[in-house]
Scaffold this active site. Structure first.
Site, PDB file in Angstrom:
ATOM      1  CG  ASN A 485      42.885  61.700  68.447  1.00 35.86           C
ATOM      2  OD1 ASN A 485      43.941  61.742  69.059  1.00 35.86           O
ATOM      3  ND2 ASN A 485      42.744  62.145  67.214  1.00 35.86           N
ATOM      4  CG  ASP A 486      45.005  58.954  74.683  1.00 37.58           C
ATOM      5  OD1 ASP A 486      44.090  59.252  75.451  1.00 37.58           O
ATOM      6  OD2 ASP A 486      45.660  57.902  74.752  1.00 37.58           O
ATOM      7  CB  CYS A 487      46.746  63.381  70.319  1.00 33.36           C
ATOM      8  SG  CYS A 487      47.916  62.129  70.886  1.00 33.36           S
ATOM      9  CG  ASN A 489      45.041  66.447  74.456  1.00 32.17           C
ATOM     10  OD1 ASN A 489      46.150  66.522  73.947  1.00 32.17           O
ATOM     11  ND2 ASN A 489      44.479  65.286  74.739  1.00 32.17           N
TER      12      ASN A 489
END
Ligand code: GLC
Ligand code: GLC
Length: 814
Positions: A485-487, A489
């Site tokens: 999940n790139d998001c 963070n």
């Protein structure tokens, strides 16, 4: 054939037929297999590029423009003042008949107006770097006609980013040549470029234009190009400004008569010593060679046939006949087709990806191989080599690389800690499919130690130990900037609007941990151990195993929230995806990965986690990423909280992860649930939702808005999504249960009764298996009996060594 108000599937021809130019969004197709590519919409909009959509853009396209879908290869008819396009746009003249048939590697447009029919078939031949348009014009009336046929396209000045921004330079660089019926685009050829493009037709011209202001007019647009409206091109020669290529043909047709023209838009490279045939005159020999291969209707038609034969053959490697046509259509045609496209494009060029941003993603491209390895294993092997070459000796990897240079993208860098383990998935899947165990010994040096002859096996080991060497306080994997999940963070605390969420890393807490990587490590760590054993590396295998066992223990001890798996620990070591949170209490990724890893099968946790998914995350349109959605921006969590509720990673249905739940449900033996989740997002099963969805009804989209969204069930970002490879993998390897292993093909279906008995033809290495699955009276999970060529066989593995060649396999389910 089923239908919606916009079109229908034509399975016999492997086509989707669009019946109106005014679809909710442009519905596109992809052309090209080997380096030369085109995107083409249902009205012939789109663009072409060679290998890299950023650095070798050939034709111009204007993203996010008004009206939508501006730029394309447009053919115009001027029939005594009535002007129209066979693709139904950009001229908005209402046609008497319109259809667009998107097929495997080609698109065909049939337009009819006032007893004139134009059939435009556009494709990229298998062997050449060109796009062919076979244009057949027929007079269906009973009196003779004189028509004007115009072609048009607009050249991009190669670097797509510069082309849309650096006007102080690029309004002065455009250069063309016109010889006979060919228009050459030679911009920047005088300096450092050894390549040019051309657009030709196999008939004499009545006129041409190469300068946009002359062809379109300064304040006209492509719905009313001046030369077409005036019925005459001006023979303009572009010097700077915006070079275009437009041909004019005057076509005389007796009643009932047809004429076919072949237009070729090509790209050629010339070796540096032979660039010029005379001062300032480009060497046209390579273009002439290419044109000669397609200069008659018969030659163009033969090239199209070669292409469709190629696709028929590729798709025949795995075919299914179940009691549900929608499943057959998905698995036999469109899902495999999309797998090829995602494999080729990664996330670079679609109508949602501008082609100037991302190159090839490490995690994306590794995952894309799992839907494609059975189709073209040699291409997968090559891709894995490229990916592995961007890995570091400590196991970390560049997050992206540029396809033209194959170099890791230093601006983005690495530190996405899920990346390394995806390489294990890709390699294991490829070797199981192909039987190419030698590949494990193939030398691909790490990016930072080019002199060391490291093998693919060393890469897998480095991936494994990258996780082991990066554990946090709960002995769970550190997340880095983000995992899948790139998001999410957890180490990037961005408060400035001009920063990137994902690369603005402020310190490294050495605290934020991911339960998704934990599951991924157990699942693909087990694959690594199996590979080590296969190669006789028993010491490696026995040293690795305790790390996996320890991870399972850490997950159970620190990763279980009571009714589901936690998602992560943040930079303060507080849980995410827990009852303790007000929002984001439960996430899909850790439920999928921990259960696929087999964690909690012994004590009921897996079943409980999946029941929680059903209760909290599943909705009519798919399974949402998390619940409840975040209502405010939180710098400690990053980009996930930047989206309004219900969209993208903030509680959207992010389809890529839905198949993880399908696989897990199949592993648990819950056939009905596995099928239900699979069908909620599979295009052929949700055609009736097209109006709401908006995107193409034949391919997966990345995201469907969730129940918190203002508009629910609306899809975005079609085509380039890991959903394609994963849902195909889930359906074929877990629902149908046809699973390649090192020694052979495992047959372990988990089939819902609604699918009936199933017949499968599966090419596996050099064998062809005709498999019949008969539903038993019980659960649909696992097999009660199996025969091969009529003889009973124990177990559910078809050993390749014993059954090369062609065989009949019959199984009866429990
Ligand atoms: C996009 C990215 C992919 C990422 C996903 C979830 O699809 O391409 O790498 O895993 O979003 O954030
Ligand atoms: C953006 C997108 C996300 C994608 C990422 C890739 O963050 O929202 O889906 O994975 O870009 O860089």
């Amino acid at each position: 054939m089923t239908s919606s108000s916009y079109g229908y599937f034509d399975d016999a021809n492997k086509e989707y037929v669009v019946t109106t130019p005014f679809t909710p969004l442009p519905w596109i197709n992809y052309l090209g297999n080997n380096g030369f590519f085109g995107l083409i919409s249902n009205t012939s909009g789109g663009y072409s590029f060679y290998r890299d959509a950023k650095f070798r853009r050939i034709t111009r396209y204007r993203y996010n423009n008004v009206p939508m879908d501006s730029g394309g290869r447009y053919f115009y008819i001027n029939d005594g003042g009535t002007v129209w396009n066979p693709g139904g746009r950009p001229v908005r003249t209402e046609l008497d008949h319109y259809e667009c048939r998107h097929g495997m590697g080609y698109s065909k447009f049939i337009g009819r107006k006032n007893a004139v029919e134009v059939e435009q078939t556009t494709f990229i031949p298998l062997e050449d770097t060109c796009e062919i348009h076979r244009v057949k014009v027929t007079n269906q009336g009973d009196s003779a006609k004189t028509l004007k046929l115009f072609s048009s396209l607009e050249w991009c000045l190669w670097n797509a980013e510069d082309d849309g921004a650096n006007f102080q330079r690029n309004f002065s660089t455009g250069e063309v040549e016109v010889v006979d019926s060919t228009i050459y685009h030679k911009t920047e050829y005088r300096e450092r470029r050894n390549h040019y493009s051309f657009f030709s037709v196999n008939a004499p011209l009545a006129g041409f234009d190469t300068d946009r202001q002359h062809f379109v007019g300064v304040y006209n647009d492509y719905s009313c190009p001046k030369a077409v409206m005036d019925s005459a091109c001006t023979n303009s020669e572009a010097h700077g400004w915006s070079p275009v290529a437009a041909h004019q043909l005057d076509v005389e047709l007796a009643p009932g008569e047809s004429k076919t023209f072949v237009f070729v838009m090509g790209y050629v490279e010339v070796d540096a010593d032979n660039k010029w045939q005379a001062p300032g005159i480009i060497n046209k020999a390579p273009a002439a060679d290419m044109q000669a291969k397609y200069d008659t209707e018969a030659k163009a038609t033969a090239a199209l046939k070669t292409l469709t034969d190629y696709w028929d053959n590729l798709l025949s490697r795995f075919t299914v006949k179940s009691g549900d046509d929608r499943l057959n259509r998905a698995l036999n045609i469109w899902n495999q087709y999309q797998n090829m496209v995602t494999f080729n494009m990664s996330r670079s060029a679609s109508y949602f990806e501008s082609g100037i941003g991302r190159g090839m993603g490490f995690r994306d491209s590794n995952q894309d191989t799992i839907g494609f390895a059975h189709m073209v294993p040699s291409a997968v092997r090559e891709r894995i080599v490229d990916l592995a070459a961007t890995q570091q000796s400590d196991g970390s990897a560049y997050h992206q690389y540029q396809p033209l240079t194959k170099k890791g993208n230093a601006d983005v860098g690495g530190n996405f800690n899920d990346d390394p383990m995806w390489l294990v998935l890709a390699v294991a899947n490829y070797v199981k499919e192909s039987g190419d165990t030698d590949f494990l010994h193939f030398v691909v040096p790490f990016e930072d130690t080019p002199e060391v002859p490291s093998t693919i096996y060393h890469h897998l080991k480095a991936s494994f130990y990258h996780v082991v060497n990066n554990l946090g306080p709960h002995q769970l994997p550190l997340i880095g900037r983000a995992d899948w999940n790139d998001c999410l963070n957890l180490n990037c605390f961005s408060t400035e609007p001009n920063e990137s969420y994902q690369t603005t890393q402020r310190g490294d807490s050495k605290v934020a941990e991911s339960l998704m990587i934990a599951g991924q490590f157990v699942l693909y760590g087990n694959e690594f151990v199996e590979i080590a054993k296969l190669l006789g590396m028993d010491v490696d295998a026995s040293e690795a195993q305790p790390h996996i066992d320890a991870m399972v223990a850490s997950v159970k001890q620190h990763g279980w929230d009571g009714e589901w798996f936690l998602r992560a620990y943040d930079s303060q070591s507080k849980p995410i995806g827990s009852q303790q949170n007000d929002e984001g209490k439960i996430f899909i990724e850790s439920q999928g990965f921990c259960t696929m890893a087999g964690i909690g099968f012994d004590d009921g946790k897996a079943e409980q986690a999946l029941d929680s998914v059903e209760k909290h995350l599943a909705c009519e349109y798919g399974v949402m990423l998390q619940q409840p959605a975040y209502s405010d921006y939180n710098p400690l969590y990053g980009e996930i909280t930047s989206y309004p509720p219900g969209y993208k990673e903030n509680a959207g249905i992010f389809c890529h992860n839905n198949p993880w739940i399908v696989v897990a449900e199949a592993m648990l033996g819950r056939a009905d649930k596995a099928l239900s989740y699979y069908t909620r997002i599979t295009p052929s099963f949700i055609e009736h939702l097209t109006e709401r969805h908006k995107t193409e009804p034949y391919v997966y989209s990345q995201m469907i808005s969730g129940q918190d969204a203002y508009i629910q069930g609306e899809a975005k970002n079609s085509w380039l999504t890991g959903t394609a490879a994963w849902n195909y993998y889930a359906a074929t390897q877990y629902i149908l249960g046809i699973r390649p292993e090192y020694n052979g093909l495992r047959i372990e279906p988990c089939l819902d009764k609604s699918l009936g008995d199933v017949q499968i033809v599966r090419h596996f290495r050099d064998a062809v298996y005709h498999i019949t699955i008969n539903q038993g009276d019980g659960t649909g999970k696992g097999i009660a009996s199996m025969t091969i060529d009529g003889k009973p066989v124990a177990g559910d593995l078809v050993e390749y060594a014993d059954y090369a060649g062609e065989h009949q396999i019959e199984v009866v389910l429990n």
